[in-house]
Design an enzyme around this catalytic site. Structure first.
Site, short mmCIF file in Angstrom:
data_model
loop_
_atom_site.label_atom_id
_atom_site.label_comp_id
_atom_site.label_asym_id
_atom_site.label_seq_id
_atom_site.Cartn_x
_atom_site.Cartn_y
_atom_site.Cartn_z
N SER A 139 80.32 43.93 41.94
CA SER A 139 79.32 43.11 42.98
C SER A 139 78.03 44.31 42.32
O SER A 139 77.84 44.78 42.57
CB SER A 139 80.00 42.87 43.69
OG SER A 139 78.54 42.35 45.01
N TYR A 152 82.61 45.64 52.79
CA TYR A 152 82.57 44.96 50.91
C TYR A 152 81.74 45.93 50.31
O TYR A 152 82.25 45.84 49.30
CB TYR A 152 82.07 43.58 51.45
CG TYR A 152 81.59 42.91 50.42
CD1 TYR A 152 82.83 42.07 49.84
CD2 TYR A 152 81.02 42.73 49.28
CE1 TYR A 152 83.13 41.25 48.56
CE2 TYR A 152 81.04 42.24 48.13
CZ TYR A 152 81.86 41.15 47.62
OH TYR A 152 81.26 41.03 46.64
P1 NAD Z 1 87.33 33.51 46.56
O1 NAD Z 1 87.31 33.04 47.89
O2 NAD Z 1 87.24 31.51 45.69
O3 NAD Z 1 87.88 34.08 45.85
C1 NAD Z 1 89.25 35.17 46.37
C2 NAD Z 1 90.15 35.31 45.35
O4 NAD Z 1 90.82 36.22 45.79
C3 NAD Z 1 90.88 33.52 45.40
O5 NAD Z 1 92.24 33.39 44.42
C4 NAD Z 1 92.29 34.26 46.70
O6 NAD Z 1 93.13 33.69 46.75
C5 NAD Z 1 92.40 35.58 45.93
N1 NAD Z 1 92.70 36.58 47.28
C6 NAD Z 1 92.23 36.78 48.59
N2 NAD Z 1 93.50 37.82 49.43
C7 NAD Z 1 94.05 38.09 48.43
C8 NAD Z 1 95.10 38.88 49.01
N3 NAD Z 1 95.62 39.42 49.38
N4 NAD Z 1 96.11 38.80 47.25
C9 NAD Z 1 96.30 38.22 45.98
N5 NAD Z 1 94.74 37.56 46.37
C10 NAD Z 1 93.62 37.17 47.02
O7 NAD Z 1 85.99 33.96 46.01
P2 NAD Z 1 85.11 34.41 44.38
O8 NAD Z 1 83.62 34.22 44.61
O9 NAD Z 1 85.84 34.26 43.51
O10 NAD Z 1 85.94 36.12 44.03
C11 NAD Z 1 86.54 36.69 43.36
C12 NAD Z 1 86.17 37.90 43.25
O11 NAD Z 1 84.55 38.30 42.59
C13 NAD Z 1 85.74 38.71 44.81
O12 NAD Z 1 86.25 40.15 44.57
C14 NAD Z 1 84.26 38.70 44.97
O13 NAD Z 1 84.31 40.14 46.05
C15 NAD Z 1 84.03 38.90 43.57
N6 NAD Z 1 82.48 38.89 44.41
C16 NAD Z 1 82.14 37.25 44.31
C17 NAD Z 1 80.81 37.10 44.20
C18 NAD Z 1 79.97 35.82 44.19
O14 NAD Z 1 78.79 35.41 44.42
N7 NAD Z 1 80.75 34.78 44.89
C19 NAD Z 1 80.02 38.12 43.91
C20 NAD Z 1 79.98 39.46 43.63
C21 NAD Z 1 81.28 39.59 43.54
#
Ligand code: NAD
Length: 257
Positions: A139, A152
């Site tokens: 991130s 986080y």
């Molecule tokens: P999201 O909530 O849409 O996706 C998260 C995913 O992780 C989902 O598919 C969920 O089912 C899965 N998950 C959660 N707990 C789990 C577990 N115990 N076992 C298996 N799967 C699990 O969120 P996102 O934004 O798509 O996030 C995905 C990644 O990207 C994360 O690591 C997040 O930190 C990172 N990220 C997101 C952003 C953003 O702005 N959305 C920015 C930087 C980094």
């Protein structure tokens, strides 16, 4: 097709960025394993939908990334993989003094330790084939900090360190490891934060998005899941064979500030 004959496992990929990456890898010709901790008909339907759309073999395997044995079992059930995308992640926002210990443990387990366990299970197969890609989703918060997101930010900085070590151990074996560092992407994890931010700041949705969430993203726009998928496909290309042990920011300029 660029990735024909390759098998990819994407953790936490029934929504958001993971789903976007799974879709783009399938479009590039890879067989893809989609994962989350649930085991609903909708999860399997999603895999079938991407398979129908792309012609790739797409399967759904349930495994809880908070559990080390299930992380390793996921790779085994997939039959190993050539491309491993460690994407599963959760968030919790609170001051350190008020941050529940169990939330800290869950975030470190899902956002950081799972990548160690899946990598440990997947790397031997990649070394044996002399080709592999480990892509860890960090991130902008893996490179910078904000208040109230201690677990986080610790996990996302940890993922950058793990990526560097993985790259060094894999160097010379045809296997690379890098971390993608997204800025804000409008996915469920971000959507869930909007009502709280509206309450905290006394603002409407559009103002929160513009003045709070995207305040640190100079482009003033969310990054997209398709852009994350495209970056992952690029990291799997021959052009990226010497890119290893580094971070790729897809953050609209956040970390340039
Ligand atoms: P999201 O909530 O849409 O996706 C998260 C995913 O992780 C989902 O598919 C969920 O089912 C899965 N998950 C959660 N707990 C789990 C577990 N115990 N076992 C298996 N799967 C699990 O969120 P996102 O934004 O798509 O996030 C995905 C990644 O990207 C994360 O690591 C997040 O930190 C990172 N990220 C997101 C952003 C953003 O702005 N959305 C920015 C930087 C980094």
């Amino acid at each position: 097709m660029q990735l024909a004959g390759k098998r990819a496992v994407v953790t936490g990929s029934n929504s958001g960025i993971g789903l976007g990456i799974a879709r783009e890898l399938a479009r590039a010709g890879a067989d893809v394993v989609i994962n989350s901790f649930t085991d609903e008909p909708a999860d399997h339907a999603l895999a079938a939908e991407i398979a129908a759309e792309t012609g790739a073999k797409v399967t759904y395997i349930q495994a809880d990334m908070s559990k080390p044995d299930q992380c390793r079992a996921l790779i085994e059930a997939a039959g190993g993989c050539d491309i491993l995308v460690n994407n599963a992640g959760i968030q919790h926002v609170a001051r350190i003094e008020e941050f529940p210990g169990e939330k800290w443990d869950a975030i470190i387990a899902i956002n950081l330790s799972s990548a160690f366990h899946t990598s440990a299970a997947a790397l031997p197969g990649m070394y044996a084939k002399g080709w592999g890609r480990v892509i860890n989703i960090s991130s902008a918060h893996g490179l910078t900090a904000s208040p109230y997101k201690s677990a986080y930010i610790a996990a996302k900085h940890g993922i950058v360190g793990l990526s560097k070590t993985t790259a060094l151990e894999a160097a010379g074996k045809g296997v690379t490891c890098n971390a993608i560092c997204p800025g804000y992407v409008l996915t469920p994890i971000v959507e869930k934060q909007i009502p709280d931010q509206m309450k905290t700041h006394g603002m409407d949705r559009e103002t929160v998005i513009k003045e709070v969430m995207l305040a640190r993203q100079p482009s003033g726009e969310f990054a997209t899941v398709e852009q994350m998928g495209g970056t992952a496909v690029f990291l799997c290309s021959d052009a990226a064979a010497q890119i290893t042990g580094t971070t790729i920011s897809v953050d609209g300029g956040w970390t340039a500030l």
